[in-house]
Structure formats: structure tokens, C-alpha cells
Design an enzyme around this catalytic site. Structure first.
Site, PDB file in Angstrom:
ATOM      1  N   HIS A 156       0.705  -1.284  -0.249  1.00 34.05           N
ATOM      2  CA  HIS A 156      -0.434  -0.533   0.215  1.00 34.05           C
ATOM      3  C   HIS A 156       0.893   0.971   0.100  1.00 34.05           C
ATOM      4  CE1 HIS A 156      -3.491  -3.027   1.388  1.00 34.05           C
ATOM      5  NE2 HIS A 156      -2.156  -3.202   1.825  1.00 34.05           N
ATOM      6  N   SER A 277      15.444  21.883 -14.776  1.00 39.32           N
ATOM      7  CA  SER A 277      14.134  22.804 -15.374  1.00 39.32           C
ATOM      8  C   SER A 277      15.214  24.274 -16.360  1.00 39.32           C
ATOM      9  CB  SER A 277      13.337  22.903 -14.343  1.00 39.32           C
ATOM     10  OG  SER A 277      12.579  24.223 -14.496  1.00 39.32           O
ATOM     11  N   LYS A 283      16.716  21.356  -9.878  1.00 40.01           N
ATOM     12  CA  LYS A 283      15.857  20.587 -10.348  1.00 40.01           C
ATOM     13  C   LYS A 283      17.002  19.599 -11.178  1.00 40.01           C
ATOM     14  CE  LYS A 283      11.059  20.907  -9.740  1.00 40.01           C
ATOM     15  NZ  LYS A 283      10.278  19.967  -9.874  1.00 40.01           N
ATOM     16  N   GLU A 290       9.493   8.849 -16.473  1.00 37.34           N
ATOM     17  CA  GLU A 290       8.703   9.614 -16.805  1.00 37.34           C
ATOM     18  C   GLU A 290       7.981   9.109 -17.850  1.00 37.34           C
ATOM     19  OE1 GLU A 290       7.860  13.727 -15.599  1.00 37.34           O
ATOM     20  OE2 GLU A 290       9.702  13.354 -14.686  1.00 37.34           O
TER      21      GLU A 290
END
Ligand code: ARG
Length: 459
Positions: A156, A277, A283, A290
Site C-alpha cells: 500500500h 528545469s 531541479k 517518466e
């Protein structure tokens, strides 16, 4: 515009209808398979005395010339042709003259395209298998080096029990191994040659289908000529298997994205596989992971698309089937790129073992082991579960962990706790005692690593 028919037509095709119908824009990538199939076909025709040896030799020479010229960029595939079959045949006739017109004896584009697509898919199945193997090699090397790298295991997405990095990667080894088995299954089932099925009902020429099949490395010939020209099951199976590969890659990507986040900091991505970024200078984004996760959808889409294309088709060939190609090619390319980039990313990713162990240490991942300790002292498991539950509640209130409580505090909750509890709930003990087959204990994992190694050596 070169087309292979026209005798029974008075008018010509409207330009937009021709363009809508044409497939050369995408079936051009079948040119090698188309030529390979044609060479096998005429070789068989000559053996059956349907063509003379001289005719066969002229045609084979011409086809080999086309192949070489396209491969070496001396000949461009003419996009004004209807499809790759028309291009090859028209070019052959231009090269060797009228004898080229005999190439299509005893053949239809229906069995021709069925063959081309099968040959092409077989190559891509093998290629996928090879890429999966490269990924497994990287996974195994991480396993070997991290038999005692502790980390939390989750259910979970909540910390559950401690495990090791080797164990976690071992789960992915199983998934990608099954993916390879699926490739082998597909190849075994699809490796039958449809050539000779003709348009749908075979031909009246005495073709030796088995001989032609053997020239192209098939295990035999397909059984029914109607099925042969309209079967795309093998492609659906491949797309289903590719979807499963992507599902596995996507789950792995999701974990890497989490592990790379500021909250986890379990891994450090190599600069080569991350991006920055344009506005936020701090970043370092896990874009490759992704994108792999994101591209999974289009591979599922290809599977759904082809299943839907096929579902209402009467026997035998229907032009709808031309729609098998673009989606399938896109899925094959997507999986190829995803696998190879993912493997590169995995190979260069560094682990923050300190962060992983620290994370495994808090979050009560040793609660089950504390309960098991009480069971060892004669407490029934259900009671032990409840005692440790109270213990956890106490720890949460005091903002501490089980291993940091004093023996007095422990005894207040259960008299069965003794000094050996601390050793029993240490991270090391928690992992080392899990020795059932498939569990993270180092000796169990060492065995898994040996088995995986032997598997990779054999296949
Ligand atoms: N481009 C067609 C396809 O991909 C080739 C077969 C054409 N057959 C036909 N009867 N028009 O399916």
C-alpha cells in the site's frame, strides 16, 4: 503511380482515394522481407519447374540488386507506388524486363503481405528478447552487489517489512524473465509460413510450400489458406506481450521516480539520463523514467487498435488489415527505445545505501518480527499482534521506535520481553531470518542469484 492492377478498370483512381489506399509510406520498412520472400518464392517455382532456372536466376539477380541498391542508398523507395510490393515488382520489371512479370506467378499480395509481416515480426520478437536479456544482465549485477543493502519493503506504499535491494530487483528479474518466455512462446507459435495461400484459396500451381518455408527458417507451413491470409493473432500476441513489457517497465519507472524524489533520496540518477528545469535551477528530473511510464499507453493503444480492427472481419483478407502496420511498428519502436534507454539509465544509477537503511529502520518495519519474537516465547500470534500494536501506538505517542524503548517500557506492555529483543528486531536479523525460497535472507537470495546467472548463461 505504379500499381499492379488496372486491366478491368476504365477510369483511374481518384488521387485522394489512391493516397488513402496506399501503404507505401509505412510498409516500405518491409522491403527486405518482401525481397527475401520473393527470392524464396521464385526459387521454389524453379524447383517445381513452374519457372525455368534461367528465369529464376534473372529474377533473383534483379531482386538482390534492388536490395543492395536500397540498402546502399542508390535507390530510393518511390513513394508514388501503392505499396512496397508494387515498388519491388515495378522496379524488377524495369531492371530485367518482361521476365520480371513472372515473379508474381502463383502468389497474391494477400499471402505476400502475410509473409512479409510475419518475417518482420519474427525479427522484432528476437530483437526484443535480446534487449530484455541485456536488461536482465544489469538487474542481476545490481542484485549480486546488494545482497545486504537494506531497504524498506512496501505494501500500500506504506513501509511494511525490511528487505534488500537485491530482493527488490529480484522481483523485476522474474518479470522480465517471463517477458522473455513470452517472446519464445510467440516465436514458437508463429513460425509457420503462409506463403502459397494465394489470395485465399491456394493456387492451381503445384507449389512446394514446405520447401519455400524451409528457405526462410520456418518450422512448417500454415494449415488453412483462408486463415493464412487473415490471421493476425501472432501480432496481437506480440502486442500483448509488448504491453506487458511496458507495464513492467512502467512500474519500475514509477519506483525510480519515487526513489529519486526529495522525500526518498534512495537513488541518484546519472546526469546522462536526467534533465533540468528551465526555471527552477535546483531541479534534476527523471524524464527518461517518466517517458517510459508515459509511453506505455501508446503500446496498450496499439493492442486495442488491432484487436478492434480484427473483431468484425469476415474471412478472408480485408483491407482493414492494412491497419495492422502503423500501430504495430510504433509499438515495436517504442518498446525498443524504452528498453534500451531504461537499461542505460539503470546501469548508471547510484544507490544511497545510507538513506535506504535509515528508511528501513524507521516506520516500524520490524513490528512483525517483534510479534514473531513473542510467538517464540509462547505467546499465540494473534495476542502477539495485539501487544505489538499497542507497542507501536506507544512509540508513536513518544515519537520513538521499538528498538529504542527500554526493557522496562517493553515489559510494561508484555512481561515476555527480555534483553534478546533488541537483537531480534535489528534490521540485520529481520532480513537474515527470512530464508524461505524467494525471501530476502542473504542465503536465499544468493541461491536466487546463482539460478538467475545459470539461466542467463543458458538462454
Ligand atoms: N497493403 C496491403 C496490406 O497491407 C497489402 C495487401 C493488399 N492486398 C489486396 N488485396 N489489396 O494489407
Amino acid at each position: 503511380m505504379a500499381q499492379l492492377w488496372g486491366g478491368r478498370f476504365n477510369g483511374s483512381t481518384a488521387q485522394d482515394a489512391f493516397a488513402f489506399n496506399a501503404s507505401i509510406g509505412f510498409d516500405r520498412r518491409l522491403f527486405q522481407q518482401d525481397i527475401q520472400g520473393s527470392i524464396a518464392h521464385v526459387t521454389m517455382l524453379a524447383r517445381q519447374n513452374i519457372l525455368s532456372v534461367e528465369e529464376k536466376d534473372a529474377i533473383v539477380d534483379g531482386l538482390e540488386g534492388i536490395l543492395k541498391d536500397v540498402e546502399e542508398n542508390r535507390l530510393e523507395i518511390d513513394l508514388s507506388c501503392e505499396d512496397i510490393h508494387s515498388f519491388v515488382e515495378a522496379n524488377l520489371i524495369r531492371r530485367i524486363g518482361d521476365v520480371g512479370k513472372k515473379l508474381h506467378t502463383g502468389r497474391s499480395r494477400n499471402d505476400q503481405v502475410a509473409l512479409d509481416m510475419r518475417l518482420y515480426t519474427r525479427e522484432r520478437v528476437r530483437e526484443t528478447d535480446g534487449l530484455l536479456k541485456e536488461l536482465l544482465v544489469v538487474i542481476l549485477s545490481v542484485m549480486e552487489e546488494n545482497l545486504e543493502t537494506y531497504m524498506p519493503g512496501f505494501t500500500h506504499l506504506q513501509k511494511a517489512q525490511p528487505t534488500t535491494l537485491a530482493h527488490h530487483y529480484g522481483a523485476y528479474f522474474e518479470m522480465f524473465r517471463r517477458d522473455r518466455q513470452r517472446m519464445a512462446d510467440i516465436e514458437r507459435r508463429m513460425n509457420y509460413c503462409p506463403l502459397g495461400a494465394g489470395a485465399l484459396a491456394g493456387t492451381t500451381y503445384p507449389l512446394d510450400r514446405e520447401y519455400a518455408a524451409s528457405l526462410m527458417g520456418f518450422d512448417g507451413v500454415t494449415g488453412n489458406s483462408m486463415d493464412s491470409v487473415s490471421d493476425r493473432d501472432y501480432l496481437i500476441e506480440f502486442l500483448a506481450a509488448l504491453s506487458t513489457v511496458m507495464m513492467h517497465l512502467s512500474r519500475f519507472s514509477e519506483e525510480i521516480i519515487l526513489w529519486n524524489s526529495n522525500e526518498y533520496q534512495f537513488v541518484e540518477m546519472d546526469d546522462a539520463y536526467s534533465t533540468g528545469s528551465s526555471i527552477m535551477p535546483q531541479k534534476k528530473n527523471p524524464d527518461i523514467a517518466e517517458l517510459v511510464r508515459g509511453k506505455t499507453g501508446r503500446v496498450y493503444g496499439a493492442l486495442m487498435s488491432l484487436l478492434t480492427t480484427m473483431k468484425g472481419l469476415p474471412l478472408a483478407y480485408n483491407k482493414d488489415m492494412q491497419e495492422d502496420k502503423e500501430v504495430a511498428f510504433d509499438a515495436m519502436d517504442t518498446v525498443k527505445n524504452s528498453l534500451s534507454l531504461f537499461t542505460g539509465m539503470l546501469k548508471t544509477m547510484k544507490f544511497r545505501k545510507d538513506r535506504m537503511a535509515a528508511s528501513a529502520m524507521n516506520g516500524f518495519t520490524n513490528a512483525t518480527d517483534a510479534a514473531d519474537y513473542l510467538v517464540g516465547k509462547g505467546v499465540p500470534f494473534r495476542d502477539a499482534h495485539s501487544i505489538v500494536g499497542r507497542l507501536v501506538l506507544y512509540c508513536i505517542e513518544k515519537n520513538t521506535s521499538i528498538d529504542k524503548l527500554s526493557l522496562e517500557e517493553l515489559k510494561e506492555i508484555s512481561d515476555e520481553f527480555e534483553g534478546d529483543i533488541y537483537e531480534a528486531v535489528s534490521l540485520k536479523t529481520c532480513v537474515e531470518k527470512r530464508l524461505t525460497i524467494g525471501a530476502p535472507g542473504p542465503s536465499a537470495m544468493r541461491e536466487a542469484v546463482e539460478k538467475n546467472k545459470a539461466y542467463l548463461e543458458l538462454s
